[in-house]
Design a protein around this motif. Sequence first.
Motif, PDB file in Angstrom:
ATOM      1  N   ASP A 112       3.677   1.573   8.482  1.00 37.07           N
ATOM      2  CA  ASP A 112       3.462   2.526   9.563  1.00 37.07           C
ATOM      3  C   ASP A 112       4.655   3.481   9.676  1.00 37.07           C
ATOM      4  OD1 ASP A 112       1.955   3.534  11.773  1.00 37.07           O
ATOM      5  OD2 ASP A 112       3.383   2.542  13.111  1.00 37.07           O
TER       6      ASP A 112
ATOM      7  N   SER B  62      -0.441  -4.232   3.220  1.00 37.80           N
ATOM      8  CA  SER B  62      -0.718  -3.220   4.244  1.00 37.80           C
ATOM      9  C   SER B  62       0.249  -2.053   4.104  1.00 37.80           C
ATOM     10  CB  SER B  62      -0.620  -3.835   5.635  1.00 37.80           C
ATOM     11  OG  SER B  62       0.682  -4.315   5.863  1.00 37.80           O
TER      12      SER B  62
ATOM     13  N   GLN C 168      -0.265   4.498   0.187  1.00 36.58           N
ATOM     14  CA  GLN C 168      -1.455   4.645  -0.643  1.00 36.58           C
ATOM     15  C   GLN C 168      -1.372   5.944  -1.427  1.00 36.58           C
ATOM     16  OE1 GLN C 168      -5.283   4.998   1.358  1.00 36.58           O
ATOM     17  NE2 GLN C 168      -6.277   4.027  -0.395  1.00 36.58           N
TER      18      GLN C 168
END
Length: 101
Positions: free
Chosen positions: A5, A2, A28
């Motif tokens: 954040d 993941s 990403q």
Amino acid sequence: MSLTDGAIQRMFSMSGSSDDPSFLPSVQILHLKKIAQNGGADDRWKVVLSDGNRFLSGMCATQLNSKVNSGEIAQFGIVNVNEFLVNTLPSGQKIVIVLRC
């Protein structure tokens, strides 16, 4: 894997990974583009990184060329950034130089 954040905002506020060696963000790759070089210079790759909310432009260091050529670093892929620098251009724009991932 993941995305981390708030990674881009945190990277933007740092001078590099040496500010906090424990910070190893997962981001990403939104864009990956080969930059034309003169002569026999090593390939350079422009990169745009995202944490899912924000993005930051930059470059991959030439020591990452083998990972780009093998596809380990690819557009829309997710990477863990282990070492980076943040440079401020004369225009005031900040860019990240990914040194290790």
